[in-house]
Motif scaffolding. Structure first.
Motif, PDB file in Angstrom:
ATOM      1  N   THR A 161       8.515   2.711  11.936  1.00 55.92           N
ATOM      2  CA  THR A 161       8.348   2.690  10.480  1.00 55.92           C
ATOM      3  C   THR A 161       8.249   1.236  10.036  1.00 55.92           C
ATOM      4  OG1 THR A 161       9.659   4.713  10.209  1.00 55.92           O
ATOM      5  CG2 THR A 161       9.358   3.356   8.257  1.00 55.92           C
ATOM      6  N   GLU A 170       7.391  -1.354   6.490  1.00 58.17           N
ATOM      7  CA  GLU A 170       7.047  -1.554   5.090  1.00 58.17           C
ATOM      8  C   GLU A 170       5.888  -2.535   5.008  1.00 58.17           C
ATOM      9  OE1 GLU A 170       8.015  -3.847   1.113  1.00 58.17           O
ATOM     10  OE2 GLU A 170       7.610  -4.508   3.153  1.00 58.17           O
ATOM     11  N   MET A 200      -3.258   0.944   3.335  1.00 62.23           N
ATOM     12  CA  MET A 200      -2.013   1.492   3.889  1.00 62.23           C
ATOM     13  C   MET A 200      -2.022   3.014   3.859  1.00 62.23           C
ATOM     14  SD  MET A 200       0.912  -1.085   2.412  1.00 62.23           S
ATOM     15  CE  MET A 200       0.259  -2.399   1.380  1.00 62.23           C
ATOM     16  N   ASP A 201      -2.524   3.571   2.780  1.00 65.17           N
ATOM     17  CA  ASP A 201      -2.554   5.023   2.640  1.00 65.17           C
ATOM     18  C   ASP A 201      -3.423   5.666   3.718  1.00 65.17           C
ATOM     19  OD1 ASP A 201      -1.836   7.403   1.138  1.00 65.17           O
ATOM     20  OD2 ASP A 201      -3.922   7.461   0.499  1.00 65.17           O
ATOM     21  N   ASN A 236      -1.812   5.306   7.145  1.00 68.55           N
ATOM     22  CA  ASN A 236      -0.640   6.172   7.279  1.00 68.55           C
ATOM     23  C   ASN A 236      -1.014   7.536   7.833  1.00 68.55           C
ATOM     24  OD1 ASN A 236       2.119   6.005   7.031  1.00 68.55           O
ATOM     25  ND2 ASN A 236       2.145   6.056   4.813  1.00 68.55           N
ATOM     26  N   ARG A 237      -2.237   7.949   7.585  1.00 66.65           N
ATOM     27  CA  ARG A 237      -2.690   9.264   8.047  1.00 66.65           C
ATOM     28  C   ARG A 237      -3.395   9.210   9.391  1.00 66.65           C
ATOM     29  NH1 ARG A 237      -4.285   9.479   2.470  1.00 66.65           N
ATOM     30  NH2 ARG A 237      -6.438   9.014   3.056  1.00 66.65           N
ATOM     31  N   GLU A 261       4.670   4.897  10.717  1.00 70.48           N
ATOM     32  CA  GLU A 261       4.812   5.303   9.317  1.00 70.48           C
ATOM     33  C   GLU A 261       4.869   4.061   8.436  1.00 70.48           C
ATOM     34  OE1 GLU A 261       7.951   7.844   6.520  1.00 70.48           O
ATOM     35  OE2 GLU A 261       8.071   7.950   8.712  1.00 70.48           O
ATOM     36  N   ILE A 262       4.028   4.024   7.401  1.00 71.52           N
ATOM     37  CA  ILE A 262       3.937   2.866   6.519  1.00 71.52           C
ATOM     38  C   ILE A 262       4.578   3.188   5.178  1.00 71.52           C
ATOM     39  CG2 ILE A 262       2.380   1.255   5.349  1.00 71.52           C
ATOM     40  CD1 ILE A 262       0.289   1.995   7.536  1.00 71.52           C
TER      41      ILE A 262
END
Length: 420
Positions: free
Chosen positions: A146, A148, A167-168, A171-172, A177-178
């Motif tokens: 994970t 940030e 980032m979005d 993330n997929r 995990e962002i």
């Protein structure tokens, strides 16, 4: 992406770091070691943890089995402070600083953050995405499950939204995990030079509503620092962000003891970061709050600055997290091994405290302590397996990456043997 059934057995150490909130003060030394430990995970979540001799499974046929004999199994690392989405590099500036040029002077010349702003504004979403993906791959190899990520290299609505969109999408599309943070108040852009209040107004009235409408960012951060954003300006921005549903973070007391730690505690921010110059009053305030003190020792190392007083923070009851501050200027590194070494050698943290700071407290700093950062029933099966039998080797094998395997949501996503 969750794995179906995972079975880890015979770990020399199973380090659980159990908890759903930041570990504060002396509690940071409690990392819950299970000798000859085992773990079961189903559908991406942990369903059992305990000694291998007590495993409730009779047959291994339905499980993906990992024999961790001679290895330490622990939660995946949470890097709770990075600026990983950026264009361009600033290698020359690194050596200017080593020659003695102060950072604020570089910033005044239009260098520093503003140098990266120009390169990031010029980069397309696809270009930023490709660069960031490579960085995430390297983080994963160091056991980071994970991370940030902050915007803040656009300082305008269009580029800030583009950084968050990168980032979005990532993330997929990849395992790490962002956690996305909006940081439009990273510096004052050239078009607002000498008009910082007007820039804060612009962020509050035009950029923040667009960020909230976009629906990607979870946090708002601000560089609360002399010559950048004052306490009054930082408070005004963060209170507006909180009113719009974003959680607060602060870059606090990095260069001057301005009172950022006190402000973070007062606003109930998830974290106050940097803290190199945090005052006794600021440290005391963090010890009484649930605001995580996120310490970034590689930045002090790269800037040849004094280190944050992490030992004093823990002794005063604060919850301390460790993170890399990966960025193209003051800390062009995402080395978890170097963070661990500096934390022990320079910050005087104990090995168990370092583990806590890189796992459950890092998770708390990004509002994920109820989901990741520990190995216990119901949590995501985010796991780092070390080559060696003890967490002590994180520091003892100084500066070296000793991660052998990485598991995200119960699925094996990286192993060292595949890299040869």
């Amino acid at each position: 992406m969750a794995g179906k059934k995972l079975f880890i057995k015979h770990a020399a150490e199973m380090v659980t770091c159990a908890g759903a909130a930041p570990k504060m003060g002396a509690a940071m030394a409690d990392i819950g070691i299970i000798p000859d430990g085992a773990l079961l995970a189903e559908n991406g979540k942990i369903s059992w943890v305990g000694p291998t001799a007590e495993l409730p499974v009779q047959s291994e046929a339905q499980w993906e089995v990992i024999d961790a004999t001679g290895q330490c199994v622990m939660p995946g690392f949470v890097d709770s402070h990075t600026h990983m989405v950026f264009g361009g590099y600033r290698a020359e500036e690194f050596f200017w600083r080593l020659a003695g040029t102060p950072y604020l002077e570089i910033l005044e010349r239009g260098g520093g953050i503003l140098n990266t702003v120009q390169a990031t504004r010029s980069a397309s979403l696809a270009e930023l995405k490709a660069m960031t993906l490579g960085r995430l791959d390297n983080m994963l190899a160091m056991g980071v499950t994970t991370v940030e990520g902050k915007s803040g290299y656009g300082l305008d609505k269009e580029t800030e939204l583009r950084q968050l969109a990168v980032m979005d999408e990532l993330n997929r599309e990849q395992p790490v995990e962002i956690v996305p943070t909006f940081m439009g108040a990273h510096a004052v852009p050239p078009e607002y030079k000498g008009r910082t209040d007007d820039y804060v107004d612009y962020i509050i009235k035009e950029v923040l509503p667009a960020v909230v409408k976009q629906g990607i960012a979870e946090f708002c951060d601000v560089f609360c620092e002399q010559g950048v954003f004052s306490l009054v300006q930082s408070r005004r921005l963060l209170e507006a962000a909180q009113a719009m549903g974003l959680k607060a973070k602060l870059h606090a007391d990095e260069i001057v003891a301005l009172g950022g730690a006190e402000l973070a505690a007062e606003l109930n921010a998830c974290s106050a970061d940097h803290l190199l110059q945090a005052s006794d009053a600021g440290i005391a305030a963090l010890g009484k709050a649930h605001t995580v003190a996120t310490v970034l020792p590689m930045t002090a190392f790269c800037l040849r600055e004094s280190y944050a007083r992490a030992r004093t923070m823990i002794n005063n009851g604060a919850a301390v997290a460790l993170a890399t501050d990966y960025n193209p200027g003051s800390c062009f590194s995402h080395s978890i091994p170097l963070v661990a070494a500096l934390a022990a050698i320079q910050l005087k943290l104990e090995p168990a405290e370092i583990v806590t700071a890189l796992t459950i407290n890092g998770a708390a700093a990004v509002n994920r302590a109820n989901r990741v950062g520990s190995l216990e029933i119901g949590k995501q099966a985010d796991i780092a397996i070390l080559e060696y039998p003890s967490h002590l080797f994180l520091v003892y094998h100084a500066g070296m990456n000793i991660v052998d395997k990485v598991i995200k949501q119960g699925r094996l996503v990286w192993r060292k043997s595949d890299q040869k």
